[in-house]
Design an enzyme around this catalytic site. Structure first.
Site, PDB file in Angstrom:
ATOM      1  N   ASP A  36     -46.565  20.006 -28.325  1.00 29.74           N
ATOM      2  CA  ASP A  36     -46.225  19.631 -29.694  1.00 29.74           C
ATOM      3  C   ASP A  36     -46.939  18.351 -30.091  1.00 29.74           C
ATOM      4  OD1 ASP A  36     -44.133  21.190 -28.343  1.00 29.74           O
ATOM      5  OD2 ASP A  36     -43.081  21.108 -30.245  1.00 29.74           O
ATOM      6  N   HIS A  41     -38.933  20.397 -36.582  1.00 26.15           N
ATOM      7  CA  HIS A  41     -39.843  20.655 -35.465  1.00 26.15           C
ATOM      8  C   HIS A  41     -41.263  20.516 -36.016  1.00 26.15           C
ATOM      9  CE1 HIS A  41     -39.065  22.456 -31.417  1.00 26.15           C
ATOM     10  NE2 HIS A  41     -40.368  22.639 -31.436  1.00 26.15           N
ATOM     11  N   GLU A  81     -39.145  25.181 -36.727  1.00 22.68           N
ATOM     12  CA  GLU A  81     -39.760  25.629 -35.477  1.00 22.68           C
ATOM     13  C   GLU A  81     -40.347  27.031 -35.625  1.00 22.68           C
ATOM     14  OE1 GLU A  81     -38.526  25.851 -30.743  1.00 22.68           O
ATOM     15  OE2 GLU A  81     -36.954  25.834 -32.272  1.00 22.68           O
ATOM     16  N   ASP A 138     -39.761  17.225 -29.517  1.00 22.03           N
ATOM     17  CA  ASP A 138     -39.939  18.530 -30.157  1.00 22.03           C
ATOM     18  C   ASP A 138     -38.918  18.735 -31.266  1.00 22.03           C
ATOM     19  OD1 ASP A 138     -37.924  18.542 -28.179  1.00 22.03           O
ATOM     20  OD2 ASP A 138     -37.920  20.711 -28.133  1.00 22.03           O
ATOM     21  N   TRP A 190     -50.793  22.334 -23.358  1.00 23.21           N
ATOM     22  CA  TRP A 190     -49.739  21.333 -23.188  1.00 23.21           C
ATOM     23  C   TRP A 190     -50.297  20.176 -22.345  1.00 23.21           C
ATOM     24  CZ3 TRP A 190     -48.740  25.603 -25.537  1.00 23.21           C
ATOM     25  CH2 TRP A 190     -47.589  25.758 -26.293  1.00 23.21           C
ATOM     26  N   ARG A 199     -30.699  19.683 -30.866  1.00 21.75           N
ATOM     27  CA  ARG A 199     -30.086  20.507 -29.823  1.00 21.75           C
ATOM     28  C   ARG A 199     -30.173  19.814 -28.466  1.00 21.75           C
ATOM     29  NH1 ARG A 199     -34.808  24.790 -30.710  1.00 21.75           N
ATOM     30  NH2 ARG A 199     -36.345  24.092 -29.171  1.00 21.75           N
ATOM     31  N   ASP A 200     -29.777  20.519 -27.429  1.00 19.10           N
ATOM     32  CA  ASP A 200     -29.781  19.952 -26.075  1.00 19.10           C
ATOM     33  C   ASP A 200     -31.192  20.027 -25.483  1.00 19.10           C
ATOM     34  OD1 ASP A 200     -29.848  22.687 -25.918  1.00 19.10           O
ATOM     35  OD2 ASP A 200     -28.242  22.869 -24.423  1.00 19.10           O
ATOM     36  N   GLU A 201     -32.102  19.258 -26.084  1.00 20.29           N
ATOM     37  CA  GLU A 201     -33.499  19.236 -25.641  1.00 20.29           C
ATOM     38  C   GLU A 201     -34.077  17.870 -25.975  1.00 20.29           C
ATOM     39  OE1 GLU A 201     -37.327  22.260 -25.830  1.00 20.29           O
ATOM     40  OE2 GLU A 201     -35.385  22.862 -26.599  1.00 20.29           O
TER      41      GLU A 201
END
Length: 886
Positions: free
Chosen positions: A477, A761, A740, A464, A529, A468-470
């Site tokens: 997506d 994103h 995003e 995605d 999703w 960042r912390d992802e």
């Protein structure tokens, strides 16, 4: 004499793949012909273990009468492990003239039965070096003697964690982030390296660094780690063939030694900490004194299935020099790379021993021009390097990547920043297949932003966001962007690998995790999703004409549809459970991430769509019983949708752009009601000042629906809108990737919430599909572009546009240009062994010329016929120049 040739031979979409474990690899080729309308009538394939084909062929297909030149399964004797197979192809035209044999290509097998053939031990460091709180990376090594001249050598390696393999001090190859990210406890990839040139007669050394990576490192936003396991480990097996025919096998065993080194911390989110003063010079070279290194620990083989590398590897694909060096209002020294990118910074410095250099990475500056890291959340994205001193020293990370445009640097004099720092762009090394340009430079920048968003987020899995912390493989997506991604790049091996992990992580009841590979914190089972389980395989089949992905994923596709079928108290409506809805829709209520389109409407719409695709898949695979079952289910879902969400007069009960778009895109309305609903959608957009209100679910289909129902002019206006919200708003703001949020940076320069504000994103980049299809005019009529639709919808808003797509059959290109607002020139190229239908907006074919000749007199043009929207005609392969009045 023939005037055609066979070229671009591929195996499973790849050129000369090294180390595959497919018993029936798929062979494809392209045909180059000077003649218009070339159609292959037959082919012959020869496969041999010698490049010169002097000995008897391993497999000779014989002359096969067919037009097929893609995805032809090897059908010879059972393949052997660790063997190189060369193949060549010749084809015949419809005059029974044969081409010359193509230049040979090859594939090389890895281990076809890895549980029997991979005998190497799994090694890990002693518990005190591999503890949960131990951040230091492992360094492993061994030495061995080779008694003769090396003819060939292959290293096979994998790890739990990320590893980097060295042979006699040199990297085994240029690939990065091996073994990639899979559902490690179920499927683990191993890599094959050709190390023939690195191994020498006499004493040799093997070195291997191992870091936490996705296996053991921090993942997701809750500060947790060790989702897959707690012990880094590695397995290596090297086969070396000598000139006397003998073979030496070197493998990981209890004699290897392990230690720590200068890489004291490496985390995907947080960066690296490297103390060059701790370097052990020559640690991966023969003769290094490792007496003080510890003995490795041999431990049990993981239960996961070992598979040969399935996807293209990650590599450095571009090097960017800094654009400028700036001093911020707060006094920070910041490098601007000029492009939001993913990868790392390589630098060379001269400094005293102990000098601490730090590189912090960020995507944007705040409105005052200061360095901004709020949107990174807990991810530190910081590289710390401690100099050893003396002569010039260089560094680049090993096991971490950053998403950034700006780099805040401390510990380095400004005079060293510009020439001695560079950004290394890293992503899965996918072949670029598409290009799009037009007369509007903002749209051209948008297309570049889409490409850079795909490059940044296609690093082994479709993530995605990369900063960042992802950085997780969000299914929603991926499914909204896959069609666009397939125009831009050859994405089949990339998604085939990812979809196998989706099936592996799918719950026994059919639920699909929100992210793949699964991180339990993310959750399961949302509409749009989980539908990636069906939409992604079907899209790949449409784009590449390969049924293998449908066969492989069919059980997963069916399980997802059956899961939806069991939800709630109505078999034909999905009105229960958690759903993301129209994520980040602009018509959301205050403090909500979800748009106002009812979640049960979205869920039932996708239930219908996936059921429809499953029925089509069953038909494609000749599963007549399932086809009948799911066509019947689809009809009942449609009936339930219309009863629940459509008024008796044919209005969609929820008056949102996303509701209209889904109802029209998925054919959920009765035929008679569709024009009215399309008109209501157009009016909704116009009443909003030519602005969209859609989120992740509605946006990908918005312009496609408008064009389908005759509102292409409005779609162009939406595309070219520069005021918020719009695709070009971020471009005007200086974006170099897709955001995003439509207003990630607001009009006053302030930011959207730090909680979720990525500037890389790709979801809204799904507009690329419409750019290629409608503006560029390249679409498919049959799977794999065996039959092509050329239909650019020419607008008063642009003066020219050009698109190209290198399909699996070859290059398709379209360009159109207006002259004096009275006529259009359109150049079209169609690859050999394909056909195309061309539609131009001219009602009288007599007004159309091809190189000055009236259309009905042109060789290669057939079935000219008028239609409501213009004129349609068919063409064969070749290049054409059409002119017609506007």
């Amino acid at each position: 004499m023939n005037n055609f040739s066979v070229t671009n031979l591929r195996v499973n979409y790849r050129r000369n793949p090294l180390g595959i474990d497919d018993y029936k690899p798929r062979l494809s080729w392209e045909i180059i012909s000077e003649k218009r309308g070339f159609i292959q009538s037959a082919y012959q394939i020869e496969v041999a273990t010698e490049k010169g084909f002097q000995s008897e062929a391993t497999w000779d297909s014989g002359i096969i009468t067919t037009e097929q030149n893609i995805h032809i399964e090897y059908s010879g004797p059972t393949l052997k492990s660790r063997t190189r197979y060369y193949f060549r192809v010749r084809v015949w035209d419809n005059q029974e003239t044969a081409s010359d044999w193509s230049d040979p290509s090859f594939w090389e097998t890895a281990f076809l039965t890895p549980t029997e053939e991979l005998k190497a031990n799994w090694l890990t460091a002693a518990p005190r070096l591999n503890a949960a709180d131990q951040d230091k990376c492992d360094y492993l090594r061994t030495e061995f003697n080779i008694p003769g001249k090396v003819v060939s050598a292959r290293a096979y390696a994998t790890s739990l964690g990320l590893y980097r393999l060295f042979v006699n001090g040199m990297p085994a190859d240029d690939t990065l982030f091996n073994p990639g990210w899979t559902s490690y406890n179920k499927r683990l990839q191993y890599q094959t390296y050709d190390v023939t040139s690195l191994i020498q007669q006499g004493v040799n050394a093997i070195g291997c660094m191992v870091g936490n990576g996705w296996y053991k490192g921090y993942l997701a936003w809750e500060g947790d780690k060790e989702f897959f396991g707690s012990r880094r480990s590695v397995m290596i097996q090297i086969h070396i063939t000598l000139d006397d025919g003998s073979e030496s096998v070197i493998m990981t065993d209890g004699s290897w030694r392990v230690s720590t080194g200068p890489l004291l911390m490496s985390e995907l989110y947080h960066g690296e900490y490297y103390d060059a003063r701790l370097e052990r010079a020559g640690w991966a070279l023969p003769g290094f004194a490792a007496d003080d290194w510890e003995k490795v620990v041999v431990h049990a083989v993981p239960e996961s299935v070992l598979v040969a590398q399935e996807n293209e590897p990650a590599r450095v694909t571009e090097i960017i020099k800094p654009d400028t060096v700036i001093i911020t209002p707060q006094g920070d020294t910041v490098i601007d790379m000029g492009q939001n990118m993913v990868g790392w910074v390589r630098f060379s410095v001269t400094a005293e021993a102990g000098t601490v250099i730090t590189l912090e990475h960020a995507e944007v500056l705040d409105r005052d021009g200061n360095f901004y890291t709020g949107n990174l959340r807990s991810a530190k994205q910081t590289v710390t390097y401690i100099c050893r001193g003396g002569e010039e020293e260089s560094y680049e990370p090993y096991f971490s990547f950053q998403g950034f445009r700006y780099v805040k640097v401390t510990g380095v004099s400004r005079d060293q920043l510009t020439n001695q720092f560079s950004g290394h762009v890293i992503h899965t090394d996918l072949e670029m297949t598409g290009s799009f340009r037009c007369s509007d430079e903002l749209v051209n920048q948008l297309q570049q932003n889409i490409i850079w968003g795909q490059r940044g987020n296609f690093l082994d899995i479709p993530t995605d966001c990369p900063q960042r912390d992802e950085r997780l493989g969000w299914t929603g997506d991926a499914q909204v962007f896959i069609r666009t991604s397939a125009y831009n790049m050859n994405v089949v091996p990339f998604f085939e690998k990812w979809l196998k992990d989706l099936a592996a992580d799918q719950e026994t009841d059919g639920r699909v995790p929100h992210v793949i590979p699964d991180i339990p914190a993310a959750g399961y089972g949302s509409s749009a999703w989980g539908d990636a389980a069906v939409i992604c395989p079907w899209t790949l089949y449409q784009c590449y004409g390969d049924t293998r992905v449908l066969e492989t994923q069919y059980a997963s596709m069916k399980a997802w549809v059956e899961y939806m079928r069991r939800q709630g108290d109505n078999e034909y409506l999905w009105n229960t459970g958690f759903h993301f809805g129209d994520w980040l829709g602009l018509d959301a209520k205050e403090n909500s991430y979800t748009g106002s389109t009812p979640k049960d409407l979205i869920a039932t719409a996708f239930f219908a769509h996936s059921t429809d695709l499953l029925a089509k898949t069953a038909s494609t695979l000749n599963n007549t019983e399932d086809e009948k079952e799911y066509r019947n289910l689809h009809k009942k879902i449609l009936s339930a949708f219309r009863t629940e969400f459509v008024t008796p007069s044919g209005r969609v009960a929820s008056p949102t752009q996303t509701a209209y778009v889904l109802a029209l895109m998925f054919d959920l309305l009765e035929e008679k009601d569709r024009p009215r609903v399309a008109k209501m959608l157009a009016e909704h957009i116009e009443e909003n000042g030519i602005h969209l209100t859609t989120g992740f679910v509605g946006t990908p289909y918005l312009n496609l629906v408008l064009s389908r129902f005759g509102y292409t002019d409005l779609a162009y206006k939406l595309l070219l809108q520069t005021e918020y919200p719009s695709w070009l708003f971020s471009v005007v703001q200086g974006a170099t990737t897709i955001w995003e949020h439509w207003d990630g940076i607001k009009q006053d320069g302030s930011f959207w919430s730090d909680n979720m504000n990525s500037y890389n994103h790709y979801a809204y980049g799904a507009i690329g599909d419409w750019l290629y299809q409608v503006v560029g005019g390249i679409d498919l009529k049959k799977p794999g572009y065996k039959e092509i639709l050329i239909r650019p919808q020419i607008s008063e808003h642009l003066s020219w546009a050009e698109a190209s797509y290198n399909s699996i059959h070859g290059n398709i290109s379209v360009s159109w240009k207006k002259f004096n607002e009275v006529s259009v020139e359109m150049l079209v190229t169609i690859p050999a062994n394909t056909l195309a239908e061309v539609i131009v907006p001219v009602s009288q074919y007599t007004e159309i010329r091809e190189n000055g000749v009236q259309l009905d007199q042109v060789i290669g043009v057939a079935q000219v016929k008028p239609m409501e929207s213009g004129c349609s005609f068919n063409i064969g392969s070749g290049s054409y120049r059409f002119t017609f009045p506007i």
